[in-house]
Design a protein around this motif. Structure first.
Motif, PDB file in Angstrom:
ATOM      1  N   GLU A   1       0.813  -1.218   0.000  1.00  0.00           N
ATOM      2  CA  GLU A   1       0.000   0.000   0.000  1.00  0.00           C
ATOM      3  C   GLU A   1       0.844   1.265   0.000  1.00  0.00           C
ATOM      4  OE1 GLU A   1      -4.150   0.404   1.587  1.00  0.00           O
ATOM      5  OE2 GLU A   1      -3.264  -0.881   3.135  1.00  0.00           O
ATOM      6  N   THR A   2       2.042   1.209   0.575  1.00  0.00           N
ATOM      7  CA  THR A   2       2.892   2.400   0.616  1.00  0.00           C
ATOM      8  C   THR A   2       3.356   2.782  -0.782  1.00  0.00           C
ATOM      9  OG1 THR A   2       3.652   1.831   2.844  1.00  0.00           O
ATOM     10  CG2 THR A   2       4.991   3.394   1.593  1.00  0.00           C
ATOM     11  N   GLU A   3       3.857   1.780  -1.518  1.00  0.00           N
ATOM     12  CA  GLU A   3       4.345   2.028  -2.870  1.00  0.00           C
ATOM     13  C   GLU A   3       3.241   1.879  -3.924  1.00  0.00           C
ATOM     14  OE1 GLU A   3       7.336   3.105  -3.520  1.00  0.00           O
ATOM     15  OE2 GLU A   3       7.934   3.008  -1.423  1.00  0.00           O
ATOM     16  N   GLU A   4       2.079   1.390  -3.503  1.00  0.00           N
ATOM     17  CA  GLU A   4       0.935   1.165  -4.399  1.00  0.00           C
ATOM     18  C   GLU A   4       1.311   0.227  -5.552  1.00  0.00           C
ATOM     19  OE1 GLU A   4      -0.301   5.214  -5.323  1.00  0.00           O
ATOM     20  OE2 GLU A   4      -1.853   5.044  -3.781  1.00  0.00           O
ATOM     21  N   ILE A   5       1.799  -0.956  -5.173  1.00  0.00           N
ATOM     22  CA  ILE A   5       2.231  -1.957  -6.149  1.00  0.00           C
ATOM     23  C   ILE A   5       1.568  -3.293  -5.828  1.00  0.00           C
ATOM     24  CG2 ILE A   5       4.189  -3.285  -7.052  1.00  0.00           C
ATOM     25  CD1 ILE A   5       5.963  -0.898  -6.434  1.00  0.00           C
ATOM     26  N   ILE A   6       1.012  -3.928  -6.849  1.00  0.00           N
ATOM     27  CA  ILE A   6       0.542  -5.307  -6.760  1.00  0.00           C
ATOM     28  C   ILE A   6       1.592  -6.186  -7.426  1.00  0.00           C
ATOM     29  CG2 ILE A   6      -1.198  -6.973  -7.509  1.00  0.00           C
ATOM     30  CD1 ILE A   6      -3.182  -4.634  -7.608  1.00  0.00           C
ATOM     31  N   THR A   7       2.034  -7.246  -6.742  1.00  0.00           N
ATOM     32  CA  THR A   7       2.977  -8.198  -7.318  1.00  0.00           C
ATOM     33  C   THR A   7       2.268  -9.531  -7.503  1.00  0.00           C
ATOM     34  OG1 THR A   7       4.851  -7.109  -6.240  1.00  0.00           O
ATOM     35  CG2 THR A   7       5.205  -9.346  -7.056  1.00  0.00           C
ATOM     36  N   VAL A   8       2.390 -10.078  -8.703  1.00  0.00           N
ATOM     37  CA  VAL A   8       1.684 -11.303  -9.080  1.00  0.00           C
ATOM     38  C   VAL A   8       2.708 -12.369  -9.442  1.00  0.00           C
ATOM     39  CG1 VAL A   8       0.089 -12.339 -10.729  1.00  0.00           C
ATOM     40  CG2 VAL A   8      -0.282  -9.997  -9.944  1.00  0.00           C
ATOM     41  N   ASN A   9       2.524 -13.574  -8.915  1.00  0.00           N
ATOM     42  CA  ASN A   9       3.405 -14.689  -9.255  1.00  0.00           C
ATOM     43  C   ASN A   9       2.872 -15.376 -10.504  1.00  0.00           C
ATOM     44  OD1 ASN A   9       4.591 -17.329  -9.426  1.00  0.00           O
ATOM     45  ND2 ASN A   9       5.235 -17.150  -7.301  1.00  0.00           N
ATOM     46  N   ALA A  10       3.607 -15.240 -11.616  1.00  0.00           N
ATOM     47  CA  ALA A  10       3.224 -15.886 -12.873  1.00  0.00           C
ATOM     48  C   ALA A  10       4.434 -15.915 -13.788  1.00  0.00           C
ATOM     49  CB  ALA A  10       2.078 -15.149 -13.553  1.00  0.00           C
ATOM     50  N   SER A  11       4.663 -17.049 -14.452  1.00  0.00           N
ATOM     51  CA  SER A  11       5.713 -17.092 -15.469  1.00  0.00           C
ATOM     52  C   SER A  11       5.248 -16.372 -16.721  1.00  0.00           C
ATOM     53  CB  SER A  11       6.094 -18.534 -15.788  1.00  0.00           C
ATOM     54  OG  SER A  11       4.962 -19.265 -16.231  1.00  0.00           O
ATOM     55  N   ALA A  12       3.955 -16.532 -17.032  1.00  0.00           N
ATOM     56  CA  ALA A  12       3.334 -15.797 -18.136  1.00  0.00           C
ATOM     57  C   ALA A  12       1.911 -15.466 -17.715  1.00  0.00           C
ATOM     58  CB  ALA A  12       3.344 -16.619 -19.416  1.00  0.00           C
ATOM     59  N   LEU A  13       1.596 -14.194 -17.671  1.00  0.00           N
ATOM     60  CA  LEU A  13       0.234 -13.764 -17.351  1.00  0.00           C
ATOM     61  C   LEU A  13      -0.501 -13.535 -18.669  1.00  0.00           C
ATOM     62  CD1 LEU A  13      -1.802 -13.089 -15.153  1.00  0.00           C
ATOM     63  CD2 LEU A  13      -0.981 -10.731 -15.196  1.00  0.00           C
ATOM     64  N   ARG A  14      -1.548 -14.360 -18.918  1.00  0.00           N
ATOM     65  CA  ARG A  14      -2.231 -14.369 -20.206  1.00  0.00           C
ATOM     66  C   ARG A  14      -3.610 -13.715 -20.116  1.00  0.00           C
ATOM     67  NH1 ARG A  14      -1.033 -17.382 -24.293  1.00  0.00           N
ATOM     68  NH2 ARG A  14      -3.142 -18.137 -24.715  1.00  0.00           N
ATOM     69  N   PHE A  15      -4.158 -13.422 -21.283  1.00  0.00           N
ATOM     70  CA  PHE A  15      -5.549 -12.993 -21.376  1.00  0.00           C
ATOM     71  C   PHE A  15      -6.433 -14.128 -20.859  1.00  0.00           C
ATOM     72  CE2 PHE A  15      -4.337 -15.129 -25.258  1.00  0.00           C
ATOM     73  CZ  PHE A  15      -5.394 -15.986 -25.496  1.00  0.00           C
TER      74      PHE A  15
END
Length: 404
Positions: free
Chosen positions: A200-214
């Protein structure tokens, strides 16, 4: 609490927080010290019948300012009201979050009465949710498409209702696009220690994915800040962020096919992407020109008709499975070429044997070819190549005999 079909909604979260109207002070009189300066928050979930047990809500607290002792509610004594209007109207906003339903607020609920206040409300389905079982979403070990990203973000919000501010979501939905909350960024990192984490401080979402697809529901993201990758992860969807507009093209099951993506308005055309003689599923991400209405995708393959399509201006993800059509004239040409090359082979074989053996043997040619009337094929092309190689061998042999 019920849904629109009058079914009870279990597991929905009710949240109330009182209002700081600037009158709070620790009560310290007559030997009593009562500290009510902090916000009171009320967080409770509905049971299997959609009910919430009766809650005690602080409506006002008696405070005493510094100074001489006075009687109760007189002089320096006063009330610190906790409702929205800083008076005895006792109006509070009630916030409701449920995983499978849209956020809802009951504004200006009047919380007073001898026996309390009884409220009934309906909440509406969240059509953006793909996996309706929250426990399945909570067990995700990776997030590999945008549908799962939305579900995981919704689950996180329901478990942390005050994150982003009580009434705010990580994503809003516009058609098949996810619109990220302004000011926030996304990092896709296959080495991330958590599946979905929020700073919340840096306003960043981090997602674990090798490839994030549609996904099936969502094909792109729009953000005011960055969408980025780390540690070898990849993006397989189109997006808009602070660095530009990026279009994703995926073409499925190509064979020896040339791809050309162009902005066709300039003269000459501006080449955006090019891949030659590609076999497999082609995936490419490129920055869109400022006028995205002029982007053209062309597929070509020797002996087949070309395939051309203009990428819709507002489509950030362009996914197609294209079957190129063999050209009919190539089929007829191949049949004639096979016929005449076989005849040439027979003549060259006769010439060769005239030098080596006056008795002419019978020449048999066996090729695997497609049936008459079938489209042009790679089998026919291979048969032609085999015959031409044999002709070359025969003619070379004849030349050597003539030289000696």
């Amino acid at each position: 609490m019920q849904d629109v079909n009058n079914n009870p909604v279990s597991g929905a979260t009710m949240y109330i927080v009182d209002t700081n109207n600037g009158n709070r002070s620790t009560y310290n009189r007559e030997g009593h010290v009562v500290n009510n300066t902090a916000d009171n928050q009320y967080l409770v979930q509905t049971d299997v019948n959609g009910n919430i047990p009766q809650q005690q809500i602080l409506l006002a607290a008696n405070v005493a300012n510094s100074g001489a002792s006075n009687g109760l509610n007189t002089g320096t004594y006063a009330w610190d009201y906790r409702g929205k209007n800083n008076d005895d109207s006792d109006l509070f906003d009630i916030h409701i979050w449920s995983y499978n339903h849209l956020y809802q607020i009951i504004p200006d609920a009047e919380l007073k009465g001898v026996n309390g206040t009884s409220l009934t409300t309906k909440i509406f389905e969240d059509a953006g949710v793909s996996e309706t079982n929250k426990s399945v979403v909570d067990a995700y070990t990776v997030i590999d498409d945008l549908d799962k990203l939305y579900d995981k973000a919704k689950s996180f919000k329901v478990d942390n209702v005050t994150t982003l501010g009580i009434a705010n979501s990580f994503f809003t939905i516009v058609g098949d696009q996810l619109v990220l909350r302004p000011g926030w960024s996304i990092v896709i990192d296959q080495t991330a220690t958590e599946v979905f984490s929020v700073d919340e401080t840096e306003e960043i979402i981090t997602v674990n994915a090798s490839a994030l697809r549609f996904g099936s529901k969502f094909s792109s993201i729009q953000a005011t800040e960055r969408i980025s990758i780390a540690n070898g992860s990849s993006i397989e969807f189109g997006y808009i962020d602070s660095t530009g507009t990026y279009k994703y093209v995926e073409l499925i099951n190509l064979t020896n096919t040339d791809l050309l993506v162009t902005d066709f308005v300039p003269s000459p055309e501006n080449v955006l992407q090019e891949n030659l003689d590609f076999t497999g599923t082609l995936k490419t991400l490129f920055e869109s020109p400022s006028d995205a209405s002029n982007t053209k995708v062309k597929l070509s393959r020797y002996g087949y008709s070309e395939w051309i399509e203009i990428v819709p201006e507002n489509d950030l993800s362009f996914i197609r499975e294209v079957e190129l059509i063999p050209l009919p004239e190539w089929s007829g040409n191949q049949e004639e070429l096979l016929y005449y090359t076989q005849k040439i082979l027979q003549k060259s074989e006769a010439l060769k044997n005239a030098f080596n053996n006056p008795v002419q043997p019978t020449l048999n040619v066996s090729n695997t070819v497609t049936a008459n009337g079938s489209p042009a094929s790679e089998e026919n092309q291979q048969a032609l190549l085999n015959i031409l190689k044999r002709i070359l061998s025969k003619v070379t042999n004849i030349r050597e005999k003539m030289n000696h």
